[in-house]
Every structure is written in structure tokens, then in C-alpha cells.
Design a protein around this motif. Structure first.
Motif, short mmCIF file in Angstrom:
data_model
loop_
_atom_site.label_atom_id
_atom_site.label_comp_id
_atom_site.label_asym_id
_atom_site.label_seq_id
_atom_site.Cartn_x
_atom_site.Cartn_y
_atom_site.Cartn_z
N GLU A 84 0.82 -1.23 0.00
CA GLU A 84 0.00 0.00 0.00
C GLU A 84 0.84 1.27 0.00
O GLU A 84 0.39 2.33 -0.47
CB GLU A 84 -0.95 0.01 1.21
CG GLU A 84 -2.14 -0.90 1.07
CD GLU A 84 -1.84 -2.37 1.34
OE1 GLU A 84 -2.74 -3.20 1.16
OE2 GLU A 84 -0.69 -2.69 1.73
N LYS A 115 -1.50 -1.46 8.29
CA LYS A 115 -1.34 -2.61 7.39
C LYS A 115 0.03 -3.27 7.54
O LYS A 115 0.22 -4.42 7.16
CB LYS A 115 -1.57 -2.20 5.94
CG LYS A 115 -3.04 -1.97 5.64
CD LYS A 115 -3.30 -1.68 4.19
CE LYS A 115 -4.75 -1.27 3.94
NZ LYS A 115 -5.73 -2.28 4.28
N ASN A 296 -2.69 -2.58 -10.37
CA ASN A 296 -2.94 -2.83 -8.94
C ASN A 296 -4.38 -2.49 -8.60
O ASN A 296 -4.64 -1.52 -7.87
CB ASN A 296 -1.99 -1.99 -8.07
CG ASN A 296 -0.53 -2.24 -8.37
OD1 ASN A 296 0.07 -3.17 -7.86
ND2 ASN A 296 0.05 -1.41 -9.23
N PRO A 297 -5.34 -3.25 -9.13
CA PRO A 297 -6.76 -2.89 -8.94
C PRO A 297 -7.16 -2.76 -7.47
O PRO A 297 -8.05 -1.97 -7.14
CB PRO A 297 -7.52 -4.03 -9.63
CG PRO A 297 -6.53 -5.11 -9.90
CD PRO A 297 -5.18 -4.46 -9.95
N GLU A 298 -6.48 -3.51 -6.60
CA GLU A 298 -6.82 -3.44 -5.17
C GLU A 298 -6.45 -2.07 -4.56
O GLU A 298 -6.93 -1.70 -3.50
CB GLU A 298 -6.13 -4.59 -4.40
CG GLU A 298 -4.63 -4.48 -4.23
CD GLU A 298 -3.81 -4.84 -5.47
OE1 GLU A 298 -2.58 -4.83 -5.36
OE2 GLU A 298 -4.39 -5.12 -6.54
N MET A 299 -5.59 -1.32 -5.25
CA MET A 299 -5.19 0.01 -4.76
C MET A 299 -6.10 1.11 -5.28
O MET A 299 -6.07 2.23 -4.80
CB MET A 299 -3.75 0.34 -5.19
CG MET A 299 -2.73 -0.71 -4.85
SD MET A 299 -2.22 -0.66 -3.12
CE MET A 299 -0.95 -1.92 -3.16
N THR A 301 -9.24 1.74 -5.07
CA THR A 301 -10.19 2.32 -4.11
C THR A 301 -9.49 3.34 -3.22
O THR A 301 -10.03 4.42 -2.97
CB THR A 301 -10.79 1.20 -3.21
OG1 THR A 301 -11.34 0.22 -4.06
CG2 THR A 301 -11.86 1.74 -2.31
#
Length: 309
Positions: A84, A115, A296-299, A301
Motif C-alpha cells: 500500500e 497494514k 494494482n486494482p486493489e489500490m 479504491t
């Protein structure tokens, strides 16, 4: 080494790579002062500066095994452990300094600090490490087009490389210790960094153009190893967090003073300070953010939350 107990006191060893004159080191001295005061001397802090106990990565590993209690590292280094933190390398992520502070000190920033716990690296607070801007030896950069054909030294970091290349420059990863000579000999045409680093490295002696495009603002992070943290009582944890929060506010002041002093030294040495239209640079580097989110699709948001705050 991190948790020496003597007559009811606990020792917290805090190691980092900066010189004692650095504003971030002064922030850590404030952390020591507040923590020792809050705990009535039952928690003591010993600071090892100047990489006495190893490089950033080496000290992070010492935290993970519990040999050292705390450290300060760049979020860029930390991103190798906690993905992250890569987000902070996105060019023009923050609209301005206040937006950056609001994000880092609010729910988004605190969530990223936490995290690291699963990697035994708990974030306590962020320290301001300024904004990075371009400086060059022979050609002024007033628009992104001026970067065309210029070799610009960057950290060995994919996002920094992509950013310079997206603007039309030729990104050249190079060791920081070799940079002065590389500029002198024309191996590279310039580099990018914040004002205190520009001056403390003496690069202002050979680069007479400094363009305040402020393309990235990667913070430093004060970390505590979970091996040490988990041995603290709830009350001691509150003291440590309070000391970290207060030190972060003090460090902002130290940093701003350092920037003012550095800019004064550079200008007096004949450096031309250029304040360009940042929107031109923002537009040119948009692809870096787009590629980052796509890969990095999870980033995505988190980036959206930052942009919308």
C-alpha cells in the motif's frame, strides 16, 4: 537489544540513517522527549542516527526479529514490505500540502500505517519529507517539453522511472552517492529531490536551475516492531502513540524551517528557482497513475478515496 529492563524501565532503541542535523532526526528527538516525559522516565529512548545499525532495509529486518524497537524509513523503502505504501509514489497524488496532511493524519493514512502489522512493522506516524522537484545543470526546465533529451537521475523505483519517462525525459537510476560526480561529468543532466537534499548534497553547486514542479511527496514513516509493541501495556502504547503524534507535528515545523534555509542558500549561490505551471506536468504524467491503478486494482479504491478527500 530493544527491550532492556532495568529497575522497572524499558529501553526503546530507535535506529535510522539520517544525520543528527536533519529535520526528521529532530522530530525523533521530540518523540524521545515526549515519551520519556509521559512515562515519567519508565520508557527511555536511545536514538542511533547516521545508519549506525545498518541501512533502512537492514534495520527493518532488525525490527521484524525484535533486535531493534523502532526506526524511520521512507515510504518508498517500506513499499517493498507493505504494498500500500507504493501509492505515495504516484505523481501529483496530493493537491497541496494541506491535502497531504489531511490524508496522512486521517482514516486513510492511519489504515495504511496499520497494514504493516502483519509484517511485524507497525506504523506510528508520518514525517514530512517534502516534495521532489527537478534540478538541472545546463538547461532550465520550464515545461515538460524541456525534459526532452535530458537524462534525469531517479531512485531505482519503477514509478519514479515511469514518471520521468512519461514527461519526456530519460530516467536514469543511479546511486545517490555517485550523483555529484555523474552530474559533473555529464553522465546525467540533472536529478530530482527536495530542497534540503538538493542543498545538503551540494548539488546546488553544479545545478543552477531548480524547477519547483513538486511532482511527488513521499513521506517518511516512524515504525515500531510488533515484537516490542506487543510487550507494552495498554497505557504504555498510548504514551508511545501520543509521543509519535506530537513529534509529527513538531517535525513539520523543523521541515519547513529547513526548506526555507535551503532555498535561501541555493538562491544566494546563484541558482535560478523556477515556479512552473504544474498542471502541464500533471497532465503529462497522468499515464503513471492510470497504469498503477490498472496493474494494482486493489489500490484503486484507496487512490479514489485520496483524490476525493
Amino acid at each position: 537489544m530493544s527491550c532492556k529492563e532495568d529497575d522497572g524501565t524499558k529501553m526503546l532503541y530507535l535506529a535510522h540513517g539520517l544525520p543528527r542535523t536533519h529535520p526528521v532526526h529532530k522530530g525523533m528527538e521530540e518523540f524521545k522527549r515526549v515519551l520519556e516525559k509521559e512515562s515519567n522516565g519508565t520508557l527511555k529512548v536511545k536514538i542511533f542516527s547516521d545508519a549506525q545499525l545498518g541501512s533502512e532495509r537492514e534495520v527493518l529486518e532488525l525490527l521484524q526479529i525484535g533486535s531493534v524497537a523502532a526506526t524511520k524509513v521512507s515510504a518508498a523503502t517500506l513499499s517493498n514490505f507493505v504494498p500500500e505504501y507504493h501509492i505515495f509514489g504516484v505523481p501529483y497524488l496530493f493537491r497541496d500540502k494541506q491535502h497531504q496532511y489531511d490524508v496522512l493524519e486521517g482514516p486513510i493514512g492511519k489504515s495504511i500505517l496499520e497494514k504493516g502489522s502483519k509484517f511485524w512493522l507497525r506504523g506510528l506516524c508520518y514525517y514530512d519529507a517534502g516534495s521532489r522537484s527537478f534540478y538541472t545543470s545546463n538547461k532550465a526546465i520550464r515545461t515538460p517539453d524541456d525534459l526532452s533529451g535530458l537524462k534525469i537521475r531517479v531512485m531505482n523505483n519503477q514509478m519514479a522511472i515511469n514518471m520521468v519517462n512519461s514527461m519526456g525525459g530519460s530516467a536514469t537510476p543511479l546511486s545517490y552517492s555517485e550523483l555529484y560526480t555523474a552530474i559533473q561529468q555529464g553522465v546525467v543532466d540533472g536529478a530530482e529531490n527536495n530542497p534540503p537534499s538538493f542543498v545538503s548534497s551540494n548539488h546546488y553547486e553544479i545545478c543552477k536551475y531548480y524547477t519547483l514542479d513538486e511532482h511527488s511527496a513521499v513521506p517518511d514513516v516512524l515504525l515500531i516492531g510488533t515484537k516490542y509493541w506487543n510487550k507494552l501495556t495498554d497505557e504504555q502504547k498510548k504514551w508511545v502513540q501520543k509521543a509519535a503524534d506530537e513529534s509529527a507535528q513538531a517535525e513539520k515545523v523543523f521541515w519547513n524551517e529547513s526548506v526555507e534555509e535551503s532555498m535561501k542558500i541555493a538562491i544566494e549561490a546563484g541558482v535560478e528557482v523556477i515556479k512552473p505551471d504544474k498542471s502541464l506536468f500533471t497532465e503529462k504524467s497522468k499515464s503513471v497513475l492510470e497504469d498503477f491503478v490498472k496493474n494494482n486494482p486493489e489500490m484503486a479504491t484507496i487512490v479514489d478515496q485520496i483524490k476525493n478527500q
